[in-house]
Motif scaffolding. Sequence first.
Motif, PDB file in Angstrom:
ATOM      1  N   THR A  47       0.872  -1.188   0.000  1.00  0.00           N
ATOM      2  CA  THR A  47       0.000   0.000   0.000  1.00  0.00           C
ATOM      3  C   THR A  47       0.901   1.227   0.000  1.00  0.00           C
ATOM      4  O   THR A  47       1.875   1.274   0.759  1.00  0.00           O
ATOM      5  CB  THR A  47      -0.885   0.004   1.264  1.00  0.00           C
ATOM      6  N   VAL A  48       0.571   2.196  -0.854  1.00  0.00           N
ATOM      7  CA  VAL A  48       1.391   3.410  -0.945  1.00  0.00           C
ATOM      8  C   VAL A  48       0.525   4.643  -0.697  1.00  0.00           C
ATOM      9  O   VAL A  48      -0.428   4.901  -1.436  1.00  0.00           O
ATOM     10  CB  VAL A  48       2.044   3.540  -2.344  1.00  0.00           C
ATOM     11  N   TYR A  49       0.858   5.391   0.354  1.00  0.00           N
ATOM     12  CA  TYR A  49       0.258   6.716   0.575  1.00  0.00           C
ATOM     13  C   TYR A  49       1.143   7.726  -0.147  1.00  0.00           C
ATOM     14  O   TYR A  49       2.358   7.744   0.081  1.00  0.00           O
ATOM     15  CB  TYR A  49       0.257   7.090   2.062  1.00  0.00           C
ATOM     16  N   TYR A  50       0.543   8.528  -0.983  1.00  0.00           N
ATOM     17  CA  TYR A  50       1.357   9.507  -1.719  1.00  0.00           C
ATOM     18  C   TYR A  50       0.495  10.685  -2.134  1.00  0.00           C
ATOM     19  O   TYR A  50      -0.714  10.720  -1.863  1.00  0.00           O
ATOM     20  CB  TYR A  50       2.020   8.833  -2.932  1.00  0.00           C
ATOM     21  N   GLU A  51       1.142  11.659  -2.794  1.00  0.00           N
ATOM     22  CA  GLU A  51       0.483  12.899  -3.231  1.00  0.00           C
ATOM     23  C   GLU A  51       0.996  13.240  -4.619  1.00  0.00           C
ATOM     24  O   GLU A  51       2.167  13.025  -4.916  1.00  0.00           O
ATOM     25  CB  GLU A  51       0.856  14.048  -2.285  1.00  0.00           C
ATOM     26  N   ALA A  88      -2.926  15.294   2.919  1.00  0.00           N
ATOM     27  CA  ALA A  88      -4.044  16.227   2.731  1.00  0.00           C
ATOM     28  C   ALA A  88      -5.038  16.087   3.886  1.00  0.00           C
ATOM     29  O   ALA A  88      -4.957  15.156   4.686  1.00  0.00           O
ATOM     30  CB  ALA A  88      -4.744  15.937   1.400  1.00  0.00           C
ATOM     31  N   ASP A  89      -5.970  17.026   3.968  1.00  0.00           N
ATOM     32  CA  ASP A  89      -7.127  16.788   4.832  1.00  0.00           C
ATOM     33  C   ASP A  89      -8.401  17.184   4.092  1.00  0.00           C
ATOM     34  O   ASP A  89      -8.334  17.729   2.985  1.00  0.00           O
ATOM     35  CB  ASP A  89      -6.995  17.437   6.209  1.00  0.00           C
ATOM     36  N   HIS A 103       0.811  20.485  -1.062  1.00  0.00           N
ATOM     37  CA  HIS A 103       1.498  21.263  -2.095  1.00  0.00           C
ATOM     38  C   HIS A 103       0.527  22.146  -2.879  1.00  0.00           C
ATOM     39  O   HIS A 103       0.738  22.430  -4.050  1.00  0.00           O
ATOM     40  CB  HIS A 103       2.294  20.338  -3.020  1.00  0.00           C
ATOM     41  N   GLY A 104      -0.552  22.522  -2.247  1.00  0.00           N
ATOM     42  CA  GLY A 104      -1.468  23.482  -2.863  1.00  0.00           C
ATOM     43  C   GLY A 104      -2.670  22.864  -3.539  1.00  0.00           C
ATOM     44  O   GLY A 104      -2.796  21.637  -3.651  1.00  0.00           O
ATOM     45  N   CYS A 108      -4.483  18.762  -5.149  1.00  0.00           N
ATOM     46  CA  CYS A 108      -5.773  18.097  -4.909  1.00  0.00           C
ATOM     47  C   CYS A 108      -6.394  17.663  -6.239  1.00  0.00           C
ATOM     48  O   CYS A 108      -6.959  16.567  -6.340  1.00  0.00           O
ATOM     49  CB  CYS A 108      -6.731  19.018  -4.176  1.00  0.00           C
ATOM     50  N   LEU A 109      -6.280  18.517  -7.263  1.00  0.00           N
ATOM     51  CA  LEU A 109      -6.835  18.158  -8.581  1.00  0.00           C
ATOM     52  C   LEU A 109      -6.118  16.930  -9.145  1.00  0.00           C
ATOM     53  O   LEU A 109      -6.750  16.020  -9.674  1.00  0.00           O
ATOM     54  CB  LEU A 109      -6.713  19.341  -9.552  1.00  0.00           C
TER      55      LEU A 109
END
Length: 227
Positions: A47-51, A88-89, A103-104, A108-109
Amino acid sequence: MSGNMATIIIQVTVAAVMCVTLAHSAPSHVVAMTTGDVTAAKPVNMTVYYESLCPGCNFYIHNTLSPLWPKIKDLNLMTVTLLPFGNADEKKIGFQWEFHCQHGANECLGNIVEACVLHYYPDTSKQLEIIDCFNNNFFKDLGQDWKKSLKSCNSTGVDVPKISTCASGHEGNNLEHDIASRTGPHSYTPYVMLNGTPNDRAIENLLEEVCRVYTGPKPDICKQAHI
Ligand SMILES: *[C@@H]1O[C@H](CO)[C@@H](O)[C@H](O)[C@H]1NC(C)=O
Ligand SMILES: *[C@@H]1O[C@H](CO)[C@@H](O)[C@H](O)[C@H]1NC(C)=O
């Protein structure tokens, strides 16, 4: 330059660009143990949590996970669950979720586009092909134009209109909320778990860690993993 030196430099680079948050806490260095149960050889669940705009995340997906996957995909060694939410939240405003990203807003998009890709392309090979392409374009372009970054991946066969529609509406919003719900406590991104256990070493040497945690007979590729 020796191979070891190259490895050390890469590790330092990854560590330096990790996206640290103080919002969550988790054990800093917990490593999964093997049980030696050869009869029930289930694939290791990664499992990878990322942004989407986290430098270390982009580096990890582009340089580690995506290149490794084609070599092991038929071995039943590992499954991959990508969760693009990370640090994020979210907050519910009316019928919609509002996301705030490290990172802005553009991040999120990007996360929402990837949530749509993960939903419409359940096959891991396809997911990684599209997400690596999109995320790498988007990251290089500093997240300025997700539509352009997605269109540049049309050679992967991604259905650009379908993903764009998903990402622009309630569907993408809800899919991203689902990913947020599946994101647990963590200290930074990329954050990797093998069989639900946080595993920092899988960031530095994924194949070695997967081979170590895998309880079945080791496939040949594990001999290349320095274990
Ligand atoms: C991986 O996840 C699947 C589905 O949740 C589960 O059935 C399986 O036991 C897990 N594998 C291991 C090795 O824990
Ligand atoms: C992808 O799109 C570009 C321009 O938008 C186009 O030139 C190219 O032929 C397309 N490739 C595929 C495989 O559809």
